[in-house]
Design a protein around this motif. Structure first.
Motif, PDB file in Angstrom:
ATOM      1  N   TYR A 191       0.835  -1.209   0.000  1.00  0.00           N
ATOM      2  CA  TYR A 191       0.000   0.000   0.000  1.00  0.00           C
ATOM      3  C   TYR A 191       0.871   1.261   0.000  1.00  0.00           C
ATOM      4  O   TYR A 191       0.660   2.185  -0.790  1.00  0.00           O
ATOM      5  N   LYS A 192       1.875   1.272   0.865  1.00  0.00           N
ATOM      6  CA  LYS A 192       2.764   2.445   0.950  1.00  0.00           C
ATOM      7  C   LYS A 192       3.668   2.557  -0.268  1.00  0.00           C
ATOM      8  O   LYS A 192       3.890   3.653  -0.782  1.00  0.00           O
ATOM      9  N   PHE A 193       4.198   1.437  -0.741  1.00  0.00           N
ATOM     10  CA  PHE A 193       5.116   1.452  -1.873  1.00  0.00           C
ATOM     11  C   PHE A 193       4.459   2.034  -3.126  1.00  0.00           C
ATOM     12  O   PHE A 193       5.057   2.814  -3.849  1.00  0.00           O
ATOM     13  N   PHE A 194       3.211   1.629  -3.378  1.00  0.00           N
ATOM     14  CA  PHE A 194       2.522   2.088  -4.587  1.00  0.00           C
ATOM     15  C   PHE A 194       1.665   3.339  -4.356  1.00  0.00           C
ATOM     16  O   PHE A 194       0.957   3.772  -5.251  1.00  0.00           O
ATOM     17  N   ASN A 195       1.715   3.906  -3.149  1.00  0.00           N
ATOM     18  CA  ASN A 195       0.944   5.109  -2.819  1.00  0.00           C
ATOM     19  C   ASN A 195      -0.541   4.944  -3.166  1.00  0.00           C
ATOM     20  O   ASN A 195      -1.144   5.808  -3.802  1.00  0.00           O
ATOM     21  N   LEU A 196      -1.111   3.829  -2.750  1.00  0.00           N
ATOM     22  CA  LEU A 196      -2.510   3.538  -3.065  1.00  0.00           C
ATOM     23  C   LEU A 196      -3.435   4.272  -2.107  1.00  0.00           C
ATOM     24  O   LEU A 196      -3.027   4.739  -1.046  1.00  0.00           O
ATOM     25  N   THR A 197      -4.698   4.369  -2.500  1.00  0.00           N
ATOM     26  CA  THR A 197      -5.660   5.109  -1.690  1.00  0.00           C
ATOM     27  C   THR A 197      -6.401   4.231  -0.687  1.00  0.00           C
ATOM     28  O   THR A 197      -6.950   4.741   0.266  1.00  0.00           O
ATOM     29  N   GLU A 198      -6.423   2.895  -0.932  1.00  0.00           N
ATOM     30  CA  GLU A 198      -7.162   2.005  -0.043  1.00  0.00           C
ATOM     31  C   GLU A 198      -6.329   0.770   0.285  1.00  0.00           C
ATOM     32  O   GLU A 198      -5.739   0.164  -0.609  1.00  0.00           O
ATOM     33  N   LEU A 199      -6.321   0.371   1.537  1.00  0.00           N
ATOM     34  CA  LEU A 199      -5.595  -0.815   1.983  1.00  0.00           C
ATOM     35  C   LEU A 199      -6.455  -2.071   1.899  1.00  0.00           C
ATOM     36  O   LEU A 199      -5.972  -3.146   1.543  1.00  0.00           O
ATOM     37  N   PHE A 200      -7.745  -1.955   2.168  1.00  0.00           N
ATOM     38  CA  PHE A 200      -8.624  -3.126   2.244  1.00  0.00           C
ATOM     39  C   PHE A 200      -8.620  -3.980   0.976  1.00  0.00           C
ATOM     40  O   PHE A 200      -8.560  -5.213   1.078  1.00  0.00           O
ATOM     41  N   PRO A 201      -8.682  -3.398  -0.232  1.00  0.00           N
ATOM     42  CA  PRO A 201      -8.667  -4.251  -1.430  1.00  0.00           C
ATOM     43  C   PRO A 201      -7.405  -5.113  -1.541  1.00  0.00           C
ATOM     44  O   PRO A 201      -7.467  -6.251  -2.004  1.00  0.00           O
ATOM     45  N   ILE A 202      -6.277  -4.590  -1.091  1.00  0.00           N
ATOM     46  CA  ILE A 202      -5.034  -5.363  -1.135  1.00  0.00           C
ATOM     47  C   ILE A 202      -5.126  -6.526  -0.152  1.00  0.00           C
ATOM     48  O   ILE A 202      -4.769  -7.654  -0.471  1.00  0.00           O
ATOM     49  N   GLN A 203      -5.614  -6.242   1.038  1.00  0.00           N
ATOM     50  CA  GLN A 203      -5.766  -7.305   2.036  1.00  0.00           C
ATOM     51  C   GLN A 203      -6.742  -8.374   1.549  1.00  0.00           C
ATOM     52  O   GLN A 203      -6.498  -9.568   1.713  1.00  0.00           O
ATOM     53  N   LEU A 204      -7.815  -7.941   0.931  1.00  0.00           N
ATOM     54  CA  LEU A 204      -8.807  -8.884   0.414  1.00  0.00           C
ATOM     55  C   LEU A 204      -8.224  -9.736  -0.709  1.00  0.00           C
ATOM     56  O   LEU A 204      -8.467 -10.940  -0.782  1.00  0.00           O
ATOM     57  N   ALA A 205      -7.422  -9.122  -1.555  1.00  0.00           N
ATOM     58  CA  ALA A 205      -6.824  -9.831  -2.688  1.00  0.00           C
ATOM     59  C   ALA A 205      -5.888 -10.948  -2.237  1.00  0.00           C
ATOM     60  O   ALA A 205      -5.714 -11.935  -2.953  1.00  0.00           O
ATOM     61  N   THR A 206      -5.304 -10.831  -1.055  1.00  0.00           N
ATOM     62  CA  THR A 206      -4.379 -11.863  -0.591  1.00  0.00           C
ATOM     63  C   THR A 206      -5.073 -13.213  -0.405  1.00  0.00           C
ATOM     64  O   THR A 206      -4.420 -14.246  -0.492  1.00  0.00           O
ATOM     65  N   PHE A 207      -6.368 -13.213  -0.185  1.00  0.00           N
ATOM     66  CA  PHE A 207      -7.082 -14.473   0.009  1.00  0.00           C
ATOM     67  C   PHE A 207      -7.201 -15.280  -1.279  1.00  0.00           C
ATOM     68  O   PHE A 207      -7.473 -16.482  -1.233  1.00  0.00           O
TER      69      PHE A 207
ATOM     70  N   PHE B 285       3.124   5.931 -12.202  1.00  0.00           N
ATOM     71  CA  PHE B 285       1.986   6.703 -12.710  1.00  0.00           C
ATOM     72  C   PHE B 285       0.685   6.496 -11.939  1.00  0.00           C
ATOM     73  O   PHE B 285      -0.296   7.171 -12.210  1.00  0.00           O
ATOM     74  N   GLY B 286       0.654   5.519 -11.018  1.00  0.00           N
ATOM     75  CA  GLY B 286      -0.527   5.334 -10.187  1.00  0.00           C
ATOM     76  C   GLY B 286      -1.440   4.210 -10.640  1.00  0.00           C
ATOM     77  O   GLY B 286      -1.255   3.598 -11.689  1.00  0.00           O
ATOM     78  N   ASP B 287      -2.458   3.973  -9.810  1.00  0.00           N
ATOM     79  CA  ASP B 287      -3.341   2.831 -10.028  1.00  0.00           C
ATOM     80  C   ASP B 287      -4.253   2.996 -11.254  1.00  0.00           C
ATOM     81  O   ASP B 287      -4.580   2.020 -11.912  1.00  0.00           O
ATOM     82  N   ILE B 288      -4.652   4.189 -11.578  1.00  0.00           N
ATOM     83  CA  ILE B 288      -5.510   4.396 -12.749  1.00  0.00           C
ATOM     84  C   ILE B 288      -4.743   4.072 -14.029  1.00  0.00           C
ATOM     85  O   ILE B 288      -5.250   3.385 -14.920  1.00  0.00           O
ATOM     86  N   ALA B 289      -3.496   4.529 -14.109  1.00  0.00           N
ATOM     87  CA  ALA B 289      -2.678   4.260 -15.298  1.00  0.00           C
ATOM     88  C   ALA B 289      -2.432   2.767 -15.477  1.00  0.00           C
ATOM     89  O   ALA B 289      -2.499   2.251 -16.594  1.00  0.00           O
ATOM     90  N   VAL B 290      -2.162   2.058 -14.389  1.00  0.00           N
ATOM     91  CA  VAL B 290      -1.927   0.619 -14.516  1.00  0.00           C
ATOM     92  C   VAL B 290      -3.209  -0.109 -14.896  1.00  0.00           C
ATOM     93  O   VAL B 290      -3.176  -1.109 -15.623  1.00  0.00           O
ATOM     94  N   GLY B 291      -4.361   0.394 -14.457  1.00  0.00           N
ATOM     95  CA  GLY B 291      -5.637  -0.188 -14.869  1.00  0.00           C
ATOM     96  C   GLY B 291      -5.869  -0.043 -16.364  1.00  0.00           C
ATOM     97  O   GLY B 291      -6.246  -0.994 -17.044  1.00  0.00           O
TER      98      GLY B 291
END
Length: 193
Positions: A43-59, A175-181
């Motif tokens: 979350y910190k490395f990529f300067n994301l806006t939300e932590l929960f989606p990353i935690q959820l994705a780990t499952f 470039f952020g999460d929108i650009a990678v999307g």
């Protein structure tokens, strides 16, 4: 590499399947816990806006790792019709689930939910198709055979995945999460032909 071991081993029996199941379950739990608690660093490395989606994705790690055992059993039994059916059903359910989540304006959760729901649905369907009970088998001699068979496969898959994901990680960091999307969608469209 456990599912590949199930497909290729000459010693195929219920005890081997249970050993692969136990090993995959253990690895799935360990990796899920490691990545869940590392989500804050990501979350910190990529300067994301939300932590929960990353935690959820780990499952997804847990469900796909465990599901690999059932997939391997079905491949060993040459049950490709069942495998195709489970993948088709899981893909459709995941797709419609993501669309519904998107329509309710939950944004990135629509992306995260697709592999998560797919992993759960495939696991449940393939468990049903294999139609047997699995038990824990911590036979370290079998685990060593699995390790010896699959270590180079694991290294190869890890290197391939890292090389396939490096561009997305660089774009996401710079470039952020929108650009990678946008890049991910463009990349998938390019792969269609």
């Amino acid at each position: 590499g456990g599912s590949a071991y199930l497909v290729h081993t000459e010693d195929y029996n219920a005890s081997i399947v249970d050993a692969v199941f136990s090993l995959n379950l253990l690895i799935a739990i360990i990796l899920t816990v490691i990545f869940y608690f590392s989500a804050g660093l990501i979350y910190k490395f990529f300067n994301l806006t939300e932590l929960f989606p990353i935690q959820l994705a780990t499952f997804t790690i847990f469900f796909f790792s465990l599901g690999g055992v059932f997939k391997g059993v079905l491949q060993r039994e040459l049950s490709f019709k069942k495998l195709s059916l489970s993948e088709l059903i899981a893909s459709l359910i995941s797709f419609f689930n993501s669309i519904v989540i998107l329509l309710f304006d939950y944004g990135v959760l629509a992306l995260v939910s697709y592999p998560l729901v797919r992993g759960v649905v495939e696991l449940l369907i393939n468990m049903h198709f294999t139609n047997r009970r699995y038990s824990l088998n911590f036979d370290f001699r079998v685990w060593k055979k699995i390790y010896n068979f699959s270590i180079y496969l694991l290294i190869n898959n890890t290197i391939n995945q890292a090389s396939r994901s490096a561009d997305q990680m660089i774009i996401g960091k710079q470039f952020g999460d929108i650009a990678v999307g946008v890049y991910s969608v463009a990349y998938k469209i390019m792969l269609f032909p």
